[in-house]
Every structure is written in structure tokens, then in C-alpha cells.
Design a protein around this motif. Structure first.
Motif, short mmCIF file in Angstrom:
data_model
loop_
_atom_site.label_atom_id
_atom_site.label_comp_id
_atom_site.label_asym_id
_atom_site.label_seq_id
_atom_site.Cartn_x
_atom_site.Cartn_y
_atom_site.Cartn_z
N ASP A 112 91.20 39.18 7.00
CA ASP A 112 91.39 38.01 7.87
C ASP A 112 91.42 36.72 7.06
O ASP A 112 90.82 35.70 7.44
CB ASP A 112 90.27 37.94 8.92
N GLN A 165 90.02 36.04 4.28
CA GLN A 165 88.80 35.76 3.51
C GLN A 165 88.65 36.79 2.39
O GLN A 165 88.75 37.99 2.61
CB GLN A 165 87.57 35.82 4.41
N ASP A 167 81.31 39.46 3.32
CA ASP A 167 80.92 39.13 4.68
C ASP A 167 80.88 40.44 5.47
O ASP A 167 81.87 40.90 6.02
CB ASP A 167 81.93 38.17 5.31
N SER A 209 82.07 40.35 9.21
CA SER A 209 83.52 40.28 9.39
C SER A 209 84.21 41.60 9.06
O SER A 209 85.12 42.03 9.76
CB SER A 209 84.09 39.16 8.51
N LYS A 261 79.33 43.32 13.73
CA LYS A 261 78.16 42.46 13.84
C LYS A 261 76.85 43.18 13.55
O LYS A 261 75.88 42.56 13.11
CB LYS A 261 78.12 41.83 15.23
#
Length: 249
Positions: free
Chosen positions: A135, A137, A198, A201, A205
Motif C-alpha cells: 500500500d 509503504q 508495519d 498494515s 490489526k
């Protein structure tokens, strides 16, 4: 004929101790979480596929490529012994055909992303890193190690993490089992590392708790030639149906 033959090389393994409840919903039927000295682990693993052949065929542009996965450890009773295996939360590769084949025939959880890696040797150290973009990142982790590998200590945490020869995944109400064959691996002593991932991500979650969590251990295994064999399905009564890797269904 083996479904897949390749080399897995320079496996970076970042290992986190977690609450077993985090993984319960991912445990395939007929298997149970496997613990090392009472501790439950997930591992972030990056490595290279080299000289890859699917059903004996080298597929253009799918011979050498990176993989990064998040996995945990299970066991399944087979007669009087246990089969020790892994379950993958997600496996990331840069080749869409690999994603399609693994998800279709082995019920895995592959995703295709842009990826890169760096292997660098200086006067004293080996530096290995894996990167991918999700995404927009960038995610990355790396290790710095000694240049000389050494055998794993039998019974140690590193052996528990690295030496698994079975894979398990869910297929609706059934469990898929497949065998991964390889020689025992050697490891390089790690002097430093860094993780810039991350987890929320990339993996959802529920894995956000890994963001900023200090790893329990970090390994770099040299790897070896490997083969992935035919798969079996186990239903709720743990009866098995074998399907040859040369006859997908």
C-alpha cells in the motif's frame, strides 16, 4: 515427482513470543500449537528462492525471487510420534504466478508485492536485508552476522524455530498437510539487526502488538536445497486423502 524444488537461502528469522490466544483461530484442525519451553512464537522470515522448478519445469521470471512470511508453529500426532510443522499467516512474493499456484493448490495465503533484497559481504560481516512495498509503504528488516556459519545446537531455541519439515493450512473444514524436505541448516551468529515493519498494515490489526515489540531471538540460517511434496487433506475425523503433486485437483 516433487511439486516444487528450489534452494532456500539466507533465511532471516525474527522471532517474537506471543500469547497463544493470538493464534488460536489460525490453528488448522487436527493440529495443536507447538511450544518451546512453554513459550509460543511467531516468526517473521525472509529468504531467497533460487533455481526454482515447479513439477520439474523452470518457469521464466519465476526462478529466483524473494519471500517474506509470518508463521507460527504447530504439531500433529502421527502414530506414536509428532509431526512438527508451520502455519503461515501470510507469505509475500513478487511473482503473481507463485501466489496463484500456492493459494489454489496448497490453500496458502500468498500475496504479491514489489520486493527487493540485499546480500553484502564486507571485511568481517555478512549483511542481509529484505524489503517489500505494501500500500505504498516500504517494509524492511535486516541482520548483520559473522561470515562463518556453524551447526545449530541440538535442542536449542534456534533448532526449534528453524527445523520444521511439515506445512499445514486450512481448507474450509479440512486441513492441508504437505512435506518439506531439506538437510539440516547451519546458522550465522547475529551481531545486530533492525525491523521496520508495519505489522498491522501487512498482517492485520491483531498483529499490531508486534509493532515495537522486542524480538526474543534473531537468526540467519544458510538454508539448502529443498523439495515440497504432495499434499494430504484431513477432515474432522483426521482421515487422510493423498493427492499427488503431479495431479492437482
Amino acid at each position: 515427482m516433487s511439486f516444487l524444488k528450489a534452494e532456500w537461502r539466507k533465511l532471516v528469522m525474527i522471532n517474537y513470543e506471543v500469547d497463544p490466544q493470538l493464534l488460536q483461530s489460525y490453528v488448522p484442525e487436527g493440529t495443536a500449537l507447538d511450544f518451546y519451553q512453554g513459550r509460543c512464537y511467531v516468526s517473521l522470515v525472509g529468504f531467497m528462492f533460487l533455481n526454482t522448478r515447479i513439477l520439474g519445469v523452470r518457469v521464466p521470471f519465476h526462478i529466483n525471487f524473494e519471500e517474506v512470511n509470518l508463521r507460527f508453529y504447530v504439531k500433529r500426532k502421527a502414530g506414536d510420534s509428532w509431526k512438527r510443522g508451520v502455519v503461515f499467516i501470510k507469505e509475500i512474493v513478487p511473482r503473481s504466478a507463485i501466489t496463484f499456484v500456492a493459494n489454489t493448490f496448497y490453500k496458502e495465503h500468498y500475496e504479491t508485492c514489489k520486493m527487493n533484497h540485499v546480500w553484502k559481504v564486507d571485511e568481517q560481516h555478512l549483511n542481509v536485508s529484505y524489503q517489500w512495498v505494501k500500500d505504498g509503504q516500504k517494509n524492511e528488516f535486516w541482520v548483520k552476522t559473522d561470515q562463518i556459519s556453524q551447526p545449530m545446537v541440538k535442542g536449542a531455541e534456534e533448532e526449534f524455530i528453524a527445523e520444521h519439515y511439515w506445512g499445514y493450512s486450512k481448507d474450509a473444514t479440512k486441513t492441508v498437510e504437505y512435506e518439506v524436505k531439506h538437510e539440516p541448516w547451519e546458522v550465522y551468529p547475529v551481531s545486530s539487526f533492525d525491523v521496520q515493519v508495519d505489522f498491522q498494515s501487512v498482517y492485520g490489526k491483531e498483529f499490531a502488538q508486534l509493532n515495537g515489540l522486542e524480538p526474543s531471538s534473531v537468526l540467519l540460517a544458510e538454508g539448502s536445497a529443498i523439495s515440497v511434496e504432495g499434499r494430504r487433506w484431513y477432515n474432522s475425523y483426521y482421515t487422510a486423502t493423498f493427492v499427488s503433486c503431479s495431479q492437482p485437483s
